[in-house]
Design a protein around this motif. Structure first.
Motif, short mmCIF file in Angstrom:
data_model
loop_
_atom_site.label_atom_id
_atom_site.label_comp_id
_atom_site.label_asym_id
_atom_site.label_seq_id
_atom_site.Cartn_x
_atom_site.Cartn_y
_atom_site.Cartn_z
N GLY A 76 0.83 -1.22 0.00
CA GLY A 76 0.00 0.00 0.00
C GLY A 76 0.84 1.24 0.00
N VAL A 77 0.23 2.37 -0.41
CA VAL A 77 1.00 3.61 -0.55
C VAL A 77 1.19 4.34 0.77
CG1 VAL A 77 0.49 4.05 -2.98
CG2 VAL A 77 -1.09 4.87 -1.23
N ASP A 78 0.20 4.21 1.69
CA ASP A 78 0.39 4.84 2.99
C ASP A 78 -0.02 3.84 4.08
OD1 ASP A 78 -2.37 4.77 3.02
OD2 ASP A 78 -2.67 6.94 3.02
N LEU A 79 0.13 4.25 5.32
CA LEU A 79 -0.15 3.34 6.44
C LEU A 79 -1.59 2.83 6.39
CD1 LEU A 79 0.72 2.01 9.10
CD2 LEU A 79 0.06 4.11 10.28
N GLY A 80 -2.53 3.73 6.07
CA GLY A 80 -3.93 3.34 6.01
C GLY A 80 -4.17 2.22 5.02
N GLU A 81 -3.64 2.38 3.83
CA GLU A 81 -3.84 1.38 2.79
C GLU A 81 -3.16 0.06 3.16
OE1 GLU A 81 -2.99 0.77 -1.92
OE2 GLU A 81 -3.16 2.85 -1.25
N ARG A 82 -2.01 0.16 3.78
CA ARG A 82 -1.28 -1.07 4.17
C ARG A 82 -2.06 -1.84 5.23
NH1 ARG A 82 3.26 2.56 3.80
NH2 ARG A 82 3.50 2.66 6.06
N MET A 83 -2.63 -1.10 6.21
CA MET A 83 -3.43 -1.76 7.25
C MET A 83 -4.70 -2.35 6.66
SD MET A 83 -2.99 0.27 10.85
CE MET A 83 -3.62 1.89 10.45
N MET A 84 -5.35 -1.58 5.78
CA MET A 84 -6.60 -2.04 5.19
C MET A 84 -6.37 -3.33 4.39
SD MET A 84 -9.47 0.04 3.07
CE MET A 84 -8.60 0.28 1.53
N ASN A 150 -8.24 8.52 3.83
CA ASN A 150 -8.13 9.98 4.08
C ASN A 150 -7.99 10.32 5.56
OD1 ASN A 150 -8.35 10.53 1.38
ND2 ASN A 150 -10.58 10.66 1.44
N LYS A 151 -7.04 9.72 6.22
CA LYS A 151 -6.84 9.99 7.65
C LYS A 151 -5.51 10.72 7.88
CE LYS A 151 -10.60 8.32 9.30
NZ LYS A 151 -11.27 8.40 8.02
N PRO A 152 -5.48 11.59 8.92
CA PRO A 152 -4.26 12.36 9.20
C PRO A 152 -3.25 11.52 10.01
CG PRO A 152 -5.99 12.97 10.74
CD PRO A 152 -6.58 11.94 9.85
N TRP A 153 -2.58 10.60 9.35
CA TRP A 153 -1.64 9.71 10.05
C TRP A 153 -0.57 10.51 10.78
CZ3 TRP A 153 -4.08 5.50 10.40
CH2 TRP A 153 -4.91 5.07 9.36
#
Length: 209
Positions: A76-84, A150-153
């Protein structure tokens, strides 16, 4: 507990890439030593759990860590996508309750992880709040992508914003005890983990003399 999964996100322990905010004060070697110890604590906390585990590394799989568990590389491109993506894989594999933890928590133990899973019996989502406004644990009984999009990691209002959004979508949420992860020098020296680890103190003092 065959329908239960614990996911651990681990950064590959590589000099200059771990605990970069901490490294600004104690240098890359010091940050490397601290993170190595934190990963050991995480490994110990999860070893005590008699359930399936999946370990996701940031770059490459390390065979010597979590020797008997399933391992993969985060996608994933960011932490959110990787967790998802990690949750998605878990639910697609048939797991019904999944919690994910990071690996920079000096106070994590198996009881907190079990509490997270327990909370999913009556809630759709569970969070373990971190003192910096983020969270050290997230769990779900079904995939809720909004948590990750769309979260402010790394921002102090991450958890608050996420909770508000879930509330407005009437999703049931539980929160566990608040813990402190170690991101800065202040976090480190205030922690019992550091105060009680004389070997680590010595190493860091030697490195900074």
């Amino acid at each position: 507990m065959t329908d239960t999964l614990v996911i651990v996100f681990v950064k590959n322990i590589k000099l200059g890439t771990v605990k970069t905010r901490l490294a600004k004060t104690i240098g890359d070697f010091g940050a490397f030593e601290v993170y190595t110890e934190l990963v050991k604590i995480t490994e110990k906390a999860t070893e005590a759990l008699n359930m399936d585990k999946r370990i996701y590394f940031s770059n490459t799989i390390v065979d010597s860590q979590w020797e008997h568990d399933f391992k993969a590389v985060q996608k994933g491109v960011d932490l959110g996508e990787r967790m998802m993506n990690a949750f998605k894989d878990g639910f697609e594999s048939g797991y019904k309750k999944i919690v994910l933890i990071g690996s920079d928590l000096p106070d994590i133990n198996s009881t907190q992880i079990k509490n997270g899973l327990e909370a999913l019996t009556t809630n759709e989502v569970v969070f373990g709040p971190a003192e910096d406004g983020g969270y050290y644990l997230v769990g779900m009984s079904k995939l809720i992508p909004e948590i990750f999009i769309n979260k402010p990691w790394s921002q102090p209002h991450l958890l608050q914003l996420t909770l508000q959004e879930l509330q407005s979508n009437t999703i049931s949420v539980n929160t566990l005890d608040t813990l402190n992860d170690i991101d800065t020098y202040e976090d480190l020296i205030a922690s019992d983990f550091y105060k009680s680890n004389l070997k680590l103190q010595e190493k860091i003092q030697q490195l900074n003399d």
